[in-house]
Structure formats: C-alpha cells, structure tokens
Design a protein around this motif. Sequence first.
Motif, short mmCIF file in Angstrom:
data_model
loop_
_atom_site.label_atom_id
_atom_site.label_comp_id
_atom_site.label_asym_id
_atom_site.label_seq_id
_atom_site.Cartn_x
_atom_site.Cartn_y
_atom_site.Cartn_z
N GLY A 110 19.39 11.88 21.93
CA GLY A 110 19.34 10.58 21.27
C GLY A 110 20.54 10.33 20.39
N LEU A 111 20.98 11.37 19.70
CA LEU A 111 22.16 11.26 18.84
C LEU A 111 23.41 10.97 19.68
CD1 LEU A 111 23.50 11.58 16.06
CD2 LEU A 111 23.59 14.05 16.49
N VAL A 112 23.57 11.71 20.77
CA VAL A 112 24.72 11.52 21.65
C VAL A 112 24.67 10.16 22.32
CG1 VAL A 112 25.92 12.40 23.69
CG2 VAL A 112 24.98 14.00 22.01
N ASP A 113 23.46 9.72 22.68
CA ASP A 113 23.30 8.40 23.31
C ASP A 113 23.87 7.31 22.42
OD1 ASP A 113 21.90 6.45 25.22
OD2 ASP A 113 20.98 5.94 23.31
N GLY A 114 23.58 7.37 21.13
CA GLY A 114 24.10 6.36 20.21
C GLY A 114 25.61 6.42 20.10
N ILE A 115 26.19 7.63 20.15
CA ILE A 115 27.64 7.77 20.05
C ILE A 115 28.32 7.24 21.30
CG2 ILE A 115 29.51 9.46 19.89
CD1 ILE A 115 27.65 11.19 18.19
N VAL A 116 27.77 7.57 22.49
CA VAL A 116 28.36 7.09 23.74
C VAL A 116 28.34 5.56 23.76
CG1 VAL A 116 28.05 6.95 26.23
CG2 VAL A 116 27.82 9.14 25.07
N THR A 117 27.18 5.00 23.44
CA THR A 117 27.04 3.54 23.52
C THR A 117 27.91 2.84 22.48
OG1 THR A 117 24.78 3.84 24.31
CG2 THR A 117 25.39 1.65 23.50
N GLY A 118 27.84 3.31 21.24
CA GLY A 118 28.63 2.69 20.19
C GLY A 118 30.12 2.90 20.39
N GLY A 119 30.50 3.99 21.04
CA GLY A 119 31.91 4.29 21.24
C GLY A 119 32.50 3.66 22.46
N TYR A 120 31.64 3.09 23.33
CA TYR A 120 32.17 2.53 24.57
C TYR A 120 32.09 1.01 24.61
CZ TYR A 120 31.60 0.50 29.18
OH TYR A 120 31.66 -0.37 30.23
N GLU A 121 30.90 0.46 24.71
CA GLU A 121 30.74 -0.96 25.05
C GLU A 121 31.38 -1.89 24.02
OE1 GLU A 121 29.62 -4.23 27.34
OE2 GLU A 121 29.69 -2.08 27.81
N THR A 122 31.22 -1.57 22.75
CA THR A 122 31.76 -2.46 21.72
C THR A 122 33.29 -2.48 21.74
OG1 THR A 122 31.60 -0.65 20.12
CG2 THR A 122 29.74 -2.16 20.25
N THR A 123 33.90 -1.31 21.89
CA THR A 123 35.36 -1.25 21.93
C THR A 123 35.89 -1.88 23.21
OG1 THR A 123 35.26 0.80 20.64
CG2 THR A 123 37.35 0.27 21.69
#
Length: 459
Positions: free
Chosen positions: A286-299
């Motif tokens: 769950g922690l990694v999921d948030g990092i992947v999503t926050g680090g990819y789609e928004t940028t």
Amino acid sequence: MPSQELPPQELPSQELPPQELPSQELPPRRPQRRRGPRALAGAVLSRLLARRIRRKGIDLAALALLPEAARLPLLRSGTDPVPELAAVRAAAPVHRLDVPFGFGVHLVTGYEQVRTVLADRISYSNDVRHLFRDAGPGTVADVGGLGQTDPPLHTRLRALVAPEFTRARVERLRPAVEAIVDQRLDELAAAGSPADLAEHVSARVPMDAICGLLGLEDSDHDAFLRLGTQRFDATGGVAAAFGAVSAQKEILTDVVARQRRSPGPGLIGRILRAEGDAIPDDELAGLVDGIVTGGYETTASTISLGTAVLLRDPAHVALARDGSPADLDRLVEELLRYLTVVQVAFPRFATRDLELSGCPVRTGDVVAASLSAADRDPAWAGPAPDEFDPFRSPTPGHLAFGHGVHRCVGAELARMELRVVLPALFRRFPDLALAVPEADLPWRGLSFVHGVEALPVTF
C-alpha cells in the motif's frame, strides 16, 4: 490494517439542509458542455442512484456513477477549471453539495479555507474504510497508502520513505533522470514527426524514475502505466477507479513478496532489510502503491500540459530553454500552480461537529478540498489568476502538492524531473510545436488528475 489514531466515524442518519448560495447567475459554459443526450441520461441515472442510496445506503466500492453535483471540481475547459467553480468560490468558499448520500459533502474552494482543512489532522480523518461494506484486509476497501491513512500509522509509514525524497537526496538522482530524459527524447526523435510526446516522454520519464528508485522491474512498467491512468478516471464512477487501485496493489503485493525472499537494491529492498517482519507485505504494498501513483501520473500530466502551455508563447519557451536556474524554478512553480493537475485532495471526514467559514459540518461529513480552485483564488494568487505568469508571486505557496502531513512526499522529485525534462525538450527540438490546435487535444473529461490522452507534436 492496524488500528489507527482516528477510528472510522459513524455516518450521521440526518442530513443538514444544503447551504444556500447567494443569488448569482453562473457564467455560461463553453458550447461543448451543453447538455446533450448523454448528459441528460447522466442526470436521469443520478436520480436513480439517489433513490437506490436512500433505500439501501452507500457502498463506495459499488458506486458506478459519480453524482452530478460531485463532478463540478473535476470539470475543466482545456487547462482551466470551469467558470462555475470560480463562481461557487466567489459566492461561498465552503459550499455543501447536493448529493444523494446519507451524510453531508462540503466542497472547499477558497485558498485559505483549503489550506486550513489540509493542515488540521485533528478535526479530519483520511480513513475511507467506513464507506465500504466489505472493509476487511485484502478487499478493495483496504486501499492503504499514505493518503488514506491517519496518524500514528501514517507517521510511521511516512518516516520509512520521507528521507529518500528530501531535496538533497533527490538531487543525487539527477544524473539518472538526465539519462532517462535523453533516452526518451531519442525515442521521440526516432518515432518521427508528428509523434505523441505523452507516450514517448511524459509518461515514460516519471515512471522510469520512480520504478528505478523503488527497485521495480521493467516488466511491471506497462501495467503501472495503464492502471495509473484508470485509477483517476471518474467517468465510470468510484467503482472502476477503485478496481484499478485494487489491481495495482495486487501486483505490488506480489512484488513485495518476491523481494522479501530476495531484497532488491531499491527502496523496497532497503525497507525490507531494515524492517523485516515488522512491516507486513500488504502494508508495504500500500505504501509503494501511493509512491508509484503519486510519482507517475501527476508528473506525467504536468509535463504534457506544461509543454502545451509553454508553446503558447515563444518567450516562455526561451525561458525554459535558456533561463537561469532561478528563472527555471519560478517557471516550474507557476506551471504547478496554474495547472494543479491533482484537482481534489484526498477526502477528509470530520471527526467532530464544527463550523468552516460559516458552513456547519457534522461528524462523518466529507470535506472535499478543491486544489485547482484554491490555486486560482485571486485572494491569494493576485490579479489575473487564470493567466500563466512565470514571474508571479507568491507561487511557492501553491497547493499543487497539497499541504500539511499529507503533502505529497515526492514533491521534490517531481520538481527536479520538470527542471530536467523541460529545458532538455526545447533544446533538443527548438522548433517543437503542437500538431493540432490546443483546443482539439484529447482532454480527459472527468478525472481526479487532469491531463490529455495524447500530446501530438511536430519537430
């Protein structure tokens, strides 16, 4: 999941009357937003949904249609929030939405009010599990991650990753990011003009960077690219979005299980070596999921939309290409403010009865903070907030990354990627141009992260 400091709240059985807005005529929408057959069908479905919820209650995981009133903060006209959102903010910075739930939903649009909500971790909880009928471990409700987690669990999990995302640590990744950018610009050139910048550059640069940092295998990248977009798409309601969340977390749970047996060189492996059995697979996934999503789609969205915005004015292109580091910093901060691609912050749930700018909020009510409306608030941004101005002040206070304990942990990584990719793009392709008029770009119609499906360019 472990018990948290702020337990899920009981939903109130009584609704408050909607807050009345002062009499005011809303500005007309652009012609393409007039209610055609599909819009009318959506209104009918909204009424049917209201009846169903009143009869059976709400199960967020089964909500296949977002109520019409809840769509307002997700609507855009090109890069701009729709004029109706500004009209609501001018009339009342905190407004109760007319939605068919058994609890109040309050839309916060004023800059100061949004900042106040995001900074208050005592009056609001981020735990969403009480909105699902099946909230056990391993279900769609068990979404995990920092965004849906309260202290003290949030504090412990964030402490595991925050040191990797300080500005000093992120700067050590710059050579790797520069190499990624060069590789992806080579691929854009090889594709030939015209080509899709979003496909070859915008999506790939942040995904390559975040997966490299975490220690994820290349074979997982394509699945993350697909699910990263789906999870923010609200056209299919909340059910479809959370289906993508569940699918991505399942992939990451398998990744964590593999790395527990043989820890890799990235952040996942380092956490497993340091924490061992103290952090369960599901919690780390769950922690990694948030990092992947926050680090990819928004940028990725900011790279695409930022490129389109800069191409409006050759002087802004020149500033990105040849400006000083200070000029580039200001340009990036203004792009972040102007675009604010993350349209709404993670929902907050009131833990007590309170009053917010004169609007009564009851325990269990949802408070939705519109980041895009707040960053266009003239009370903070100053004159002409709907114009892009790289010399505007005070853009460092923008809310594109949120605010408070839930502020995006990867903010400095996103900034660094933008500072690398934009100058490199315009230096490599000095005659870069949109292949279609900006108005004809394939804009996302209803997404929590605004963007385009493609960015066709010539060079």
